[in-house]
Design a protein around this motif. Structure first.
Motif, PDB file in Angstrom:
ATOM      1  N   LYS A 106       0.899  -1.389   0.035  1.00 37.75           N
ATOM      2  CA  LYS A 106      -0.118  -0.064   0.129  1.00 37.75           C
ATOM      3  C   LYS A 106       0.588   1.197  -0.154  1.00 37.75           C
ATOM      4  O   LYS A 106       0.711   2.238  -0.752  1.00 37.75           O
ATOM      5  CB  LYS A 106      -0.785   0.494   1.167  1.00 37.75           C
ATOM      6  CG  LYS A 106      -1.561   1.087   1.087  1.00 37.75           C
ATOM      7  CD  LYS A 106      -2.382   1.121   2.730  1.00 37.75           C
ATOM      8  CE  LYS A 106      -3.827   1.974   2.251  1.00 37.75           C
ATOM      9  NZ  LYS A 106      -3.706   2.333   3.653  1.00 37.75           N
ATOM     10  N   GLU A 107       2.197   1.163   0.683  1.00 37.00           N
ATOM     11  CA  GLU A 107       2.828   2.366   0.664  1.00 37.00           C
ATOM     12  C   GLU A 107       3.724   2.665  -0.604  1.00 37.00           C
ATOM     13  O   GLU A 107       3.810   3.605  -1.302  1.00 37.00           O
ATOM     14  CB  GLU A 107       3.491   2.324   1.888  1.00 37.00           C
ATOM     15  CG  GLU A 107       3.313   2.687   3.077  1.00 37.00           C
ATOM     16  CD  GLU A 107       4.466   2.295   4.131  1.00 37.00           C
ATOM     17  OE1 GLU A 107       5.578   1.641   3.833  1.00 37.00           O
ATOM     18  OE2 GLU A 107       3.927   1.954   5.567  1.00 37.00           O
ATOM     19  N   ILE A 108       3.460   1.497  -0.879  1.00 34.86           N
ATOM     20  CA  ILE A 108       4.884   1.907  -2.728  1.00 34.86           C
ATOM     21  C   ILE A 108       3.433   2.409  -3.516  1.00 34.86           C
ATOM     22  O   ILE A 108       3.420   3.331  -4.409  1.00 34.86           O
ATOM     23  CB  ILE A 108       5.231   0.282  -2.518  1.00 34.86           C
ATOM     24  CG1 ILE A 108       6.468   0.075  -2.304  1.00 34.86           C
ATOM     25  CG2 ILE A 108       5.073   0.486  -3.832  1.00 34.86           C
ATOM     26  CD1 ILE A 108       6.945  -1.271  -1.756  1.00 34.86           C
ATOM     27  N   ARG A 109       2.288   1.440  -3.729  1.00 36.75           N
ATOM     28  CA  ARG A 109       0.909   2.035  -4.599  1.00 36.75           C
ATOM     29  C   ARG A 109       0.715   3.811  -4.716  1.00 36.75           C
ATOM     30  O   ARG A 109       0.658   4.261  -5.107  1.00 36.75           O
ATOM     31  CB  ARG A 109      -0.127   1.417  -4.368  1.00 36.75           C
ATOM     32  CG  ARG A 109       0.396   0.090  -5.042  1.00 36.75           C
ATOM     33  CD  ARG A 109      -1.065  -1.142  -4.832  1.00 36.75           C
ATOM     34  NE  ARG A 109      -0.648  -2.252  -5.238  1.00 36.75           N
ATOM     35  CZ  ARG A 109      -1.755  -3.226  -5.241  1.00 36.75           C
ATOM     36  NH1 ARG A 109      -2.276  -2.980  -4.322  1.00 36.75           N
ATOM     37  NH2 ARG A 109      -1.494  -4.006  -6.029  1.00 36.75           N
ATOM     38  N   ASP A 110       0.768   4.274  -2.706  1.00 38.97           N
ATOM     39  CA  ASP A 110       0.707   5.498  -2.586  1.00 38.97           C
ATOM     40  C   ASP A 110       1.883   6.085  -2.962  1.00 38.97           C
ATOM     41  O   ASP A 110       0.564   7.685  -3.126  1.00 38.97           O
ATOM     42  CB  ASP A 110       0.089   5.639  -0.888  1.00 38.97           C
ATOM     43  CG  ASP A 110      -0.713   5.409  -0.515  1.00 38.97           C
ATOM     44  OD1 ASP A 110      -2.265   4.438  -1.766  1.00 38.97           O
ATOM     45  OD2 ASP A 110      -1.051   4.983   0.663  1.00 38.97           O
ATOM     46  N   LYS A 111       2.653   5.579  -3.180  1.00 37.04           N
ATOM     47  CA  LYS A 111       3.641   6.845  -3.204  1.00 37.04           C
ATOM     48  C   LYS A 111       3.974   7.267  -4.377  1.00 37.04           C
ATOM     49  O   LYS A 111       4.157   8.267  -5.372  1.00 37.04           O
ATOM     50  CB  LYS A 111       5.533   6.235  -2.726  1.00 37.04           C
ATOM     51  CG  LYS A 111       6.514   7.096  -3.006  1.00 37.04           C
ATOM     52  CD  LYS A 111       7.655   6.837  -1.971  1.00 37.04           C
ATOM     53  CE  LYS A 111       8.841   6.599  -2.084  1.00 37.04           C
ATOM     54  NZ  LYS A 111       9.858   6.655  -1.433  1.00 37.04           N
ATOM     55  N   ALA A 112       3.694   5.581  -5.882  1.00 39.39           N
ATOM     56  CA  ALA A 112       3.422   5.811  -6.503  1.00 39.39           C
ATOM     57  C   ALA A 112       2.413   7.373  -7.366  1.00 39.39           C
ATOM     58  O   ALA A 112       2.602   7.757  -8.545  1.00 39.39           O
ATOM     59  CB  ALA A 112       3.294   4.648  -7.478  1.00 39.39           C
ATOM     60  N   VAL A 113       1.090   7.053  -6.905  1.00 37.14           N
ATOM     61  CA  VAL A 113       0.156   7.499  -7.208  1.00 37.14           C
ATOM     62  C   VAL A 113       0.773   9.268  -7.275  1.00 37.14           C
ATOM     63  O   VAL A 113       0.322   9.501  -7.229  1.00 37.14           O
ATOM     64  CB  VAL A 113      -0.750   7.234  -6.148  1.00 37.14           C
ATOM     65  CG1 VAL A 113      -1.771   8.088  -6.675  1.00 37.14           C
ATOM     66  CG2 VAL A 113      -1.669   5.811  -7.110  1.00 37.14           C
ATOM     67  N   LYS A 114       0.859   9.324  -5.892  1.00 39.49           N
ATOM     68  CA  LYS A 114       1.600  10.772  -5.489  1.00 39.49           C
ATOM     69  C   LYS A 114       2.295  11.199  -5.559  1.00 39.49           C
ATOM     70  O   LYS A 114       2.371  12.423  -7.236  1.00 39.49           O
ATOM     71  CB  LYS A 114       1.619  10.648  -3.994  1.00 39.49           C
ATOM     72  CG  LYS A 114       2.308  12.211  -3.829  1.00 39.49           C
ATOM     73  CD  LYS A 114       2.993  12.166  -1.730  1.00 39.49           C
ATOM     74  CE  LYS A 114       2.750  13.587  -1.262  1.00 39.49           C
ATOM     75  NZ  LYS A 114       3.761  12.786  -0.298  1.00 39.49           N
ATOM     76  N   GLN A 115       3.413  10.490  -6.526  1.00 41.07           N
ATOM     77  CA  GLN A 115       4.489  11.310  -7.628  1.00 41.07           C
ATOM     78  C   GLN A 115       4.084  11.298  -9.266  1.00 41.07           C
ATOM     79  O   GLN A 115       4.237  12.302  -9.743  1.00 41.07           O
ATOM     80  CB  GLN A 115       5.959   9.681  -7.846  1.00 41.07           C
ATOM     81  CG  GLN A 115       6.333  10.262  -6.673  1.00 41.07           C
ATOM     82  CD  GLN A 115       7.624   9.052  -6.434  1.00 41.07           C
ATOM     83  OE1 GLN A 115       7.638   7.779  -7.253  1.00 41.07           O
ATOM     84  NE2 GLN A 115       8.879   8.704  -6.324  1.00 41.07           N
TER      85      GLN A 115
END
Length: 148
Positions: A106-115
Motif C-alpha cells: 500500500k505504501e509503495i502504491r500510494d507513493k507512486a500515485v502521489k508522484q
C-alpha cells in the motif's frame, strides 16, 4: 578458529563478518552469533544474518526477527519477514507478517500515485508574492511618509 576470531573482532566493532563466516555460523547452527549479527551489523550483514536464521530454523530467534522486520533498510526487513514466514511458529505471527506485507504494498502504491499526481504540477511562487517582497514594499511605503 578463524570464524571465532572474526566474531571477536565483530563484537569489538573492528570489522564485519564475511558471507563465508555467516554461512559457517548457519551450518553450525550458531544462533546467538547470528542474532548478534542481525542486531549490530551493517545492512549487508543484517540481511545475511536474517537469511541464515531462516535456514537455521530455530523458533528461539523469532523475537530478534520480529525486531528486524521494522528495520530502516527494506531488504533487511524483507529477509526477516521471509525468515519468520519460513519458521512459522504460530498463526498470529503469520497474520502480522501478512499485514506488514500489505502495508508495504500500500505504501509503495500510494507513493507512486502521489508522484504521478505531482509529475506535471508546477509551483507558482512569483517574486511579487513572496513575504520578503511584501515586507520590503511596506517598509518602503512607510519611509515615503514624512517623519514627525
Amino acid at each position: 578458529m578463524l570464524h571465532h576470531f572474526t566474531y571477536f573482532l565483530f563484537k569489538l566493532n573492528v570489522c564485519q563478518p564475511s558471507e563465508n563466516t555467516i554461512d559457517f555460523w548457519m551450518d553450525t547452527k550458531d544462533v546467538p552469533k547470528l542474532e548478534y549479527a542481525l542486531k549490530h551489523g551493517n545492512y549487508k550483514t543484517r540481511k545475511l544474518a536474517a537469511e541464515a536464521l531462516e535456514h537455521a530454523g530455530k523458533c528461539s530467534s523469532v523475537p530478534a526477527l520480529m525486531h528486524a522486520i521494522n528495520d530502516k533498510v527494506q531488504n533487511v526487513s524483507i529477509a526477516a519477514l521471509n525468515a519468520l514466514e519460513a519458521l512459522g511458529c504460530d498463526d498470529t505471527l503469520v497474520v502480522s507478517i501478512t499485514s506488514k506485507r500489505f502495508n508495504w504494498v500500500k505504501e509503495i502504491r500510494d507513493k507512486a500515485v502521489k508522484q504521478e499526481a505531482n509529475k506535471g504540477k508546477k509551483h507558482n511562487i512569483y517574486r511579487w508574492e513572496r513575504a520578503s517582497k511584501k515586507s520590503f514594499e511596506r517598509v518602503k511605503e512607510q519611509l515615503k511618509r514624512p517623519i514627525r
